[in-house]
Design a protein around this motif. Structure first.
Motif, PDB file in Angstrom:
ATOM      1  N   LEU A  30       2.485  -4.370  -2.269  1.00 54.49           N
ATOM      2  CA  LEU A  30       2.357  -3.591  -1.040  1.00 54.49           C
ATOM      3  C   LEU A  30       2.820  -2.166  -1.296  1.00 54.49           C
ATOM      4  CD1 LEU A  30       1.734  -3.604   2.024  1.00 54.49           C
ATOM      5  CD2 LEU A  30       4.163  -4.145   2.388  1.00 54.49           C
ATOM      6  N   GLY A  31       1.905  -1.218  -1.124  1.00 55.54           N
ATOM      7  CA  GLY A  31       2.209   0.165  -1.433  1.00 55.54           C
ATOM      8  C   GLY A  31       2.883   0.904  -0.297  1.00 55.54           C
ATOM      9  N   ASN A  32       3.285   2.121  -0.580  1.00 66.10           N
ATOM     10  CA  ASN A  32       3.898   2.974   0.430  1.00 66.10           C
ATOM     11  C   ASN A  32       2.899   3.448   1.484  1.00 66.10           C
ATOM     12  OD1 ASN A  32       6.592   2.966  -0.550  1.00 66.10           O
ATOM     13  ND2 ASN A  32       5.926   4.285  -2.238  1.00 66.10           N
ATOM     14  N   ASP A  33       1.623   3.230   1.231  1.00 66.92           N
ATOM     15  CA  ASP A  33       0.592   3.503   2.229  1.00 66.92           C
ATOM     16  C   ASP A  33       0.312   2.281   3.098  1.00 66.92           C
ATOM     17  OD1 ASP A  33      -0.569   1.904   0.337  1.00 66.92           O
ATOM     18  OD2 ASP A  33      -2.127   3.339  -0.238  1.00 66.92           O
ATOM     19  N   ARG A  34       1.160   1.229   2.942  1.00 67.19           N
ATOM     20  CA  ARG A  34       1.055  -0.031   3.694  1.00 67.19           C
ATOM     21  C   ARG A  34      -0.198  -0.816   3.329  1.00 67.19           C
ATOM     22  NH1 ARG A  34       5.649  -1.329   4.434  1.00 67.19           N
ATOM     23  NH2 ARG A  34       4.905  -2.966   5.836  1.00 67.19           N
ATOM     24  N   ARG A  35      -0.808  -0.511   2.206  1.00 72.96           N
ATOM     25  CA  ARG A  35      -1.948  -1.272   1.708  1.00 72.96           C
ATOM     26  C   ARG A  35      -1.488  -2.235   0.629  1.00 72.96           C
ATOM     27  NH1 ARG A  35      -4.858   2.283  -1.230  1.00 72.96           N
ATOM     28  NH2 ARG A  35      -6.386   0.655  -1.643  1.00 72.96           N
ATOM     29  N   ARG A  36      -1.886  -3.499   0.749  1.00 70.09           N
ATOM     30  CA  ARG A  36      -1.623  -4.465  -0.304  1.00 70.09           C
ATOM     31  C   ARG A  36      -2.777  -4.399  -1.290  1.00 70.09           C
ATOM     32  NH1 ARG A  36       2.266  -8.000   0.035  1.00 70.09           N
ATOM     33  NH2 ARG A  36       2.231  -8.004   2.331  1.00 70.09           N
ATOM     34  N   ARG A  52      -4.387  -2.052  -7.870  1.00 66.26           N
ATOM     35  CA  ARG A  52      -3.615  -0.822  -8.103  1.00 66.26           C
ATOM     36  C   ARG A  52      -2.326  -1.130  -8.845  1.00 66.26           C
ATOM     37  NH1 ARG A  52      -2.009   2.556  -2.875  1.00 66.26           N
ATOM     38  NH2 ARG A  52      -1.022   0.557  -2.379  1.00 66.26           N
ATOM     39  N   THR A  53      -1.642  -2.187  -8.417  1.00 66.13           N
ATOM     40  CA  THR A  53      -0.405  -2.580  -9.099  1.00 66.13           C
ATOM     41  C   THR A  53      -0.673  -2.885 -10.564  1.00 66.13           C
ATOM     42  OG1 THR A  53       0.481  -3.487  -7.039  1.00 66.13           O
ATOM     43  CG2 THR A  53       1.490  -4.234  -9.087  1.00 66.13           C
ATOM     44  N   MET A  54      -1.756  -3.583 -10.836  1.00 63.18           N
ATOM     45  CA  MET A  54      -2.097  -3.910 -12.218  1.00 63.18           C
ATOM     46  C   MET A  54      -2.416  -2.655 -13.025  1.00 63.18           C
ATOM     47  SD  MET A  54      -1.781  -7.150 -12.879  1.00 63.18           S
ATOM     48  CE  MET A  54      -2.900  -7.636 -14.175  1.00 63.18           C
ATOM     49  N   ARG A  55      -3.044  -1.671 -12.408  1.00 58.67           N
ATOM     50  CA  ARG A  55      -3.316  -0.426 -13.137  1.00 58.67           C
ATOM     51  C   ARG A  55      -2.011   0.262 -13.530  1.00 58.67           C
ATOM     52  NH1 ARG A  55      -7.270   0.397  -9.063  1.00 58.67           N
ATOM     53  NH2 ARG A  55      -5.967   1.981  -8.067  1.00 58.67           N
ATOM     54  N   VAL A  56      -1.032   0.249 -12.626  1.00 54.64           N
ATOM     55  CA  VAL A  56       0.265   0.854 -12.942  1.00 54.64           C
ATOM     56  C   VAL A  56       0.919   0.106 -14.094  1.00 54.64           C
ATOM     57  CG1 VAL A  56       2.585   1.328 -12.075  1.00 54.64           C
ATOM     58  CG2 VAL A  56       0.593   1.746 -10.618  1.00 54.64           C
ATOM     59  N   PRO A  72       1.161 -16.172  -6.108  1.00 48.68           N
ATOM     60  CA  PRO A  72       1.385 -14.880  -6.751  1.00 48.68           C
ATOM     61  C   PRO A  72       0.759 -13.735  -5.967  1.00 48.68           C
ATOM     62  CG  PRO A  72      -0.270 -16.132  -7.939  1.00 48.68           C
ATOM     63  CD  PRO A  72       0.300 -17.053  -6.916  1.00 48.68           C
ATOM     64  N   SER A  73       1.445 -12.618  -5.943  1.00 49.95           N
ATOM     65  CA  SER A  73       0.873 -11.423  -5.317  1.00 49.95           C
ATOM     66  C   SER A  73      -0.133 -10.745  -6.239  1.00 49.95           C
ATOM     67  CB  SER A  73       1.982 -10.442  -4.929  1.00 49.95           C
ATOM     68  OG  SER A  73       2.784 -10.113  -6.040  1.00 49.95           O
ATOM     69  N   LEU A  74      -0.158 -11.149  -7.513  1.00 49.21           N
ATOM     70  CA  LEU A  74      -1.158 -10.687  -8.476  1.00 49.21           C
ATOM     71  C   LEU A  74      -2.020 -11.891  -8.847  1.00 49.21           C
ATOM     72  CD1 LEU A  74       1.100  -8.525 -10.833  1.00 49.21           C
ATOM     73  CD2 LEU A  74      -0.238  -7.758  -8.862  1.00 49.21           C
ATOM     74  N   PRO A  75      -3.218 -12.026  -8.314  1.00 47.54           N
ATOM     75  CA  PRO A  75      -4.063 -13.180  -8.600  1.00 47.54           C
ATOM     76  C   PRO A  75      -4.303 -13.341 -10.099  1.00 47.54           C
ATOM     77  CG  PRO A  75      -4.958 -11.908  -6.776  1.00 47.54           C
ATOM     78  CD  PRO A  75      -3.832 -11.096  -7.354  1.00 47.54           C
ATOM     79  N   PRO A  76      -4.331 -14.579 -10.588  1.00 50.30           N
ATOM     80  CA  PRO A  76      -4.489 -14.815 -12.034  1.00 50.30           C
ATOM     81  C   PRO A  76      -5.708 -14.136 -12.646  1.00 50.30           C
ATOM     82  CG  PRO A  76      -3.839 -16.841 -10.921  1.00 50.30           C
ATOM     83  CD  PRO A  76      -4.088 -15.829  -9.837  1.00 50.30           C
ATOM     84  N   ALA A 124       1.986   5.393  -9.372  1.00 48.80           N
ATOM     85  CA  ALA A 124       3.227   4.620  -9.333  1.00 48.80           C
ATOM     86  C   ALA A 124       4.044   4.952  -8.089  1.00 48.80           C
ATOM     87  CB  ALA A 124       4.051   4.884 -10.595  1.00 48.80           C
ATOM     88  N   ARG A 125       4.012   6.176  -7.658  1.00 44.33           N
ATOM     89  CA  ARG A 125       4.748   6.559  -6.440  1.00 44.33           C
ATOM     90  C   ARG A 125       4.156   5.895  -5.187  1.00 44.33           C
ATOM     91  NH1 ARG A 125       8.310  10.888  -6.688  1.00 44.33           N
ATOM     92  NH2 ARG A 125       8.270  12.166  -8.566  1.00 44.33           N
ATOM     93  N   ARG A 126       2.855   5.576  -5.230  1.00 42.63           N
ATOM     94  CA  ARG A 126       2.207   4.963  -4.073  1.00 42.63           C
ATOM     95  C   ARG A 126       2.251   3.436  -4.102  1.00 42.63           C
ATOM     96  NH1 ARG A 126      -1.712   8.956  -5.205  1.00 42.63           N
ATOM     97  NH2 ARG A 126      -2.992   7.397  -6.284  1.00 42.63           N
ATOM     98  N   ALA A 127       2.281   2.844  -5.291  1.00 41.98           N
ATOM     99  CA  ALA A 127       2.016   1.414  -5.441  1.00 41.98           C
ATOM    100  C   ALA A 127       3.147   0.518  -4.964  1.00 41.98           C
ATOM    101  CB  ALA A 127       1.694   1.098  -6.901  1.00 41.98           C
ATOM    102  N   SER A 128       4.389   1.023  -4.928  1.00 46.95           N
ATOM    103  CA  SER A 128       5.548   0.222  -4.525  1.00 46.95           C
ATOM    104  C   SER A 128       6.635   1.168  -4.046  1.00 46.95           C
ATOM    105  CB  SER A 128       6.053  -0.618  -5.709  1.00 46.95           C
ATOM    106  OG  SER A 128       7.271  -1.265  -5.403  1.00 46.95           O
TER     107      SER A 128
END
Length: 235
Positions: free
Chosen positions: A17-23, A27-31, A54-58, A216-220
């Motif tokens: 869940l990012g700082n833009d409130r988007r899950r 994006r997390t995986m790219r970071v 998992p919050s990151l699907p396999p 990275a600043r947006r993703a978490s």
């Protein structure tokens, strides 16, 4: 003697869940992928309900060159109490373990022994509690947990949730030195070094840094913390 270069990261991904409130797991995986780390210790990698999926699907790990360590807990989740460990596909898993940690909140830790470039390494990932009295007990439990491994070269990484400095992390014991770290929280304006890496004397630190990329600043709400290490005595 040839030295082994190892890059380790710890990252509280806040359930993608990012700082833009988007899950946004992609994006997390790219970071994570951009860290170019051999080992990535994650916190808040699982959802809190049911079997904690998992919050990151396999499927997101396909073709990326790294994979989550599998822990025998009977859940769909990546790790235990949200703690997970990602490793490069070339790294061999020797053994795994997980524990609950004491305290008022549900907390835990995961441990994996790895074979990397001809050497064995023990890695513990954790997310300590919000209450200092609980963190003291949790650090003592982690010290005992680490002692179950026969591997000399060990590290502990995670969100230590300590705002007041290294002196309050001494409970991890004399075998580990907690590295001085840059602030990683809050990602928009980092002021607190909540994320930490602790090492045995088998490692030499070359660099430690927070990742300050726009994504990275947006993703978490936490920034990734990355350490470049040399493992002593490698042949």
């Amino acid at each position: 003697m040839t030295k082994v270069f190892l890059r380790v990261a710890t990252y509280n991904i806040r359930k993608a869940l990012g700082n833009d409130r988007r899950r946004d797991p992609e994006r997390t995986m790219r970071v994570i992928e951009a860290l170019d780390a051999d080992i990535v210790v994650l916190q808040e990698a699982d959802m809190r309900l049911g079997l904690r999926p998992p919050s990151l699907p396999p499927a997101l790990f396909d073709g990326r060159g790294f994979r989550p360590v599998v822990f025998a807990h009977g859940r769909d989740s990546l790790g235990w109490h949200g703690n997970a460990i990602l490793i490069r596909n070339s790294i061999e898993v020797l053994s795994t373990a997980h524990i609950d940690l004491p305290g008022l909140e549900p907390r835990g830790a995961v441990m994996v022994d790895l074979h990397f470039e001809g050497r064995d390494i023990g890695v513990i990932g954790t997310h300590l509690g919000l209450i200092r009295a609980s963190r003291r007990r949790q650090l003592a439990a982690l010290r005992a947990f680490a002692g179950h491994s026969q591997i000399s070269a060990r590290l502990v990484a995670g969100d230590f949730n300590e705002w007041s400095g290294l002196s309050h992390l001494a409970g991890l014991g004399p075998d580990f030195r907690v590295l001085p770290s840059p602030p990683t929280f809050h990602a928009r304006k980092p002021v607190a070094a909540l994320d930490r890496i602790a090492l045995t004397d088998d490692f030499t630190l070359h660099d430690i840094r927070a990742v300050l990329t726009p994504e990275a600043r947006r993703a978490s709400d936490h920034l990734p913390l990355v350490a470049d290490l040399t493992l002593k005595g490698a042949s």
